[in-house]
Design an enzyme around this catalytic site. Structure first.
Site, PDB file in Angstrom:
ATOM      1  N   VAL A  70      39.258  40.625  40.290  1.00  0.00           N
ATOM      2  CA  VAL A  70      38.381  40.350  41.439  1.00  0.00           C
ATOM      3  C   VAL A  70      37.944  38.886  41.482  1.00  0.00           C
ATOM      4  O   VAL A  70      37.382  38.444  42.490  1.00  0.00           O
ATOM      5  CB  VAL A  70      37.114  41.247  41.487  1.00  0.00           C
ATOM      6  CG1 VAL A  70      37.483  42.709  41.594  1.00  0.00           C
ATOM      7  CG2 VAL A  70      36.190  40.992  40.300  1.00  0.00           C
ATOM      8  N   LYS A  71      38.188  38.120  40.429  1.00  0.00           N
ATOM      9  CA  LYS A  71      37.724  36.732  40.377  1.00  0.00           C
ATOM     10  C   LYS A  71      38.702  35.794  41.089  1.00  0.00           C
ATOM     11  O   LYS A  71      39.699  36.255  41.629  1.00  0.00           O
ATOM     12  CB  LYS A  71      37.509  36.323  38.911  1.00  0.00           C
ATOM     13  CG  LYS A  71      36.559  37.266  38.144  1.00  0.00           C
ATOM     14  CD  LYS A  71      35.111  37.124  38.567  1.00  0.00           C
ATOM     15  CE  LYS A  71      34.199  38.256  38.147  1.00  0.00           C
ATOM     16  NZ  LYS A  71      33.992  38.439  36.720  1.00  0.00           N
TER      17      LYS A  71
END
Ligand SMILES: *Cc1c(COP(=O)(O)O)cnc(C)c1O
Length: 396
Positions: free
Chosen positions: A194-195
């Site tokens: 998700v980063k």
């Protein structure tokens, strides 16, 4: 007015839009395959290549790759020399790993409340929490916006504290023209999917301090002086274990993925900022929705786009609005349940509701909206349309 999907109406979207998602293309896949076919699958040449490229990008002398952002935080706490009885000041409004890493080395987390506008740790609160046991401070660049580093670094210097910046949200962000990673004692990044960029799992610590860098490298490899590649290069079997470390190594094929992803980062950040501006403009005339303040002296990396609901003007609470938006096909999320309210922290440290009122008030009102570089303009419009539909339905 359109019937809400939660009440049986037609959802804004027929397909679910997540709040974040990795982007992996054929080039990325090829880079990984190439390494899998090579001699080194782990601890080979791609590690230092990825480290050097990331260090150069963030403007740090050294970067040390680790198996996750959490491992990177743990290693930073170790490198800072934290031990039993030491206090480390951090924010309650973060992912649990930010505070957990302190406990791994038997340190004591001390929370300092956040600022209302950015939800970043409040330097005034840090000041209040300093004791003669305080050794370090871990600010988190919430959502991708750097904290008040002029003040935080000044407080740290005056009190001889190490600044460990949790920049899991802030790869590529800048504070007063300086890239995150170039100014804290140590800066921690995460490469969870998700980063900003991903290696599957993975993390990195950037530092300008050679002593920290040496300790970080040993810590990820059992506390051993030389790694397998260095031993092969020197033709020696000899090594010594001088610290209690872990196996926190990142593999070569993951670093190949990271290298390939890093090439795309600048364009992705621009796209994230573009979507955020689009949201800002759309929500500026909705009185019940307030985006977090974007300060003028930073370049925000927008890992997350977070808004606060004006609950006084709504007949629903955050959970109801969250559920209604999910029913519309919008993958809203909540960042974060304040750490001190998790059962483990309540049991271990007797923390309780009311301890950090700014973080807790924000928590009741927060929503994270979808934001990732591959979102189409149509996706952004769907989010705006669904948010308007839902808050209008619940206006008091
Ligand atoms: C993601 C994240 C971490 C942990 O990173 P992992 O790579 O998932 O271990 C730590 N702190 C913050 C603020 C994060 O968002």
């Amino acid at each position: 007015m359109d019937q809400l999907a939660i009440n049986g109406g037609k959802p804004t979207r027929s397909t679910y839009l997540p709040y974040s998602r990795q982007s992996i293309d054929d080039e990325d896949i090829q880079a990984v395959v190439d390494v899998l076919k090579s001699e080194w699958v782990t601890t080979g040449p791609k590690i230092s290549e990825f480290e050097e490229k990331l260090a150069e990008y963030v403007g740090a002398k050294h970067a040390i790759a680790l198996s996750s952002g959490t491992a990177a935080l743990h290693a930073a706490i170790f490198a800072a020399g934290i031990e039993s009885g030491d206090e480390i000041i951090t924010t309650p409004l973060s992912f649990a790993a930010t505070a957990n890493c302190i406990l791994y080395q038997r340190g004591t987390p001390v929370f300092a409340d956040v600022r209302e506008d950015t939800l970043n740790i409040d330097p005034k609160e840090i000041h209040k929490k300093i004791s003669n046991k305080t050794q370090a401070v871990i600010p988190v660049d919430f959502a991708g916006q750097p904290c008040d580093y002029d003040k935080i670094i000044r407080i740290a210097k005056e009190n001889d504290l190490i600044v460990i910046e949790d920049a899991a949200h802030a790869l590529g962000a800048e504070h007063k023209g300086k890239r995150v990673g170039s100014f804290a004692g140590m800066t921690v990044f995460s490469f969870h999917p998700v980063k900003h960029i991903t290696t599957g799992e993975g993390g990195m610590v950037a530092t300008n301090n050679t002593g920290f860098a040496d300790r970080l490298r040993r810590f990820r490899n059992h506390g051993i002086t030389l790694d397998a590649k260095q031993r092969e290069e020197t033709g020696s079997w000899f090594y010594e274990m001088i610290d209690l470390g872990y196996n926190y190594r990142l593999t070569d094929f993951q670093c190949a993925l990271g290298l390939s992803q890093l090439d795309k980062l600048p364009g992705w950040i621009t796209r994230r900022q573009e979507i955020a501006q689009y949201y800002d403009a759309a929500f500026s005339d909705i009185p019940t929705i307030t985006p977090l303040v974007n300060k003028s002296d930073v370049s925000h990396a927008y890992h997350l786009y977070v808004v606060q609901l004006d609950l006084e003007k709504l007949t629903a609470d955050r959970t109801q609005i969250f559920t209604a938006l999910r029913a519309e096909g919008i993958g809203v999320n909540v960042h974060y349940i304040p750490i001190h309210l998790h059962p483990f922290y309540r049991d271990s440290f007797e923390t309780k509701p009311g301890d950090y009122p700014v973080a807790e008030k924000a928590y009741d009102r927060l929503l994270t909206l979808p934001l990732f570089p591959q979102m189409k303009n149509k996706d952004t419009k769907d989010v705006i349309q669904a948010v308007k539909k839902v808050v209008l339905a619940y206006e008091a």
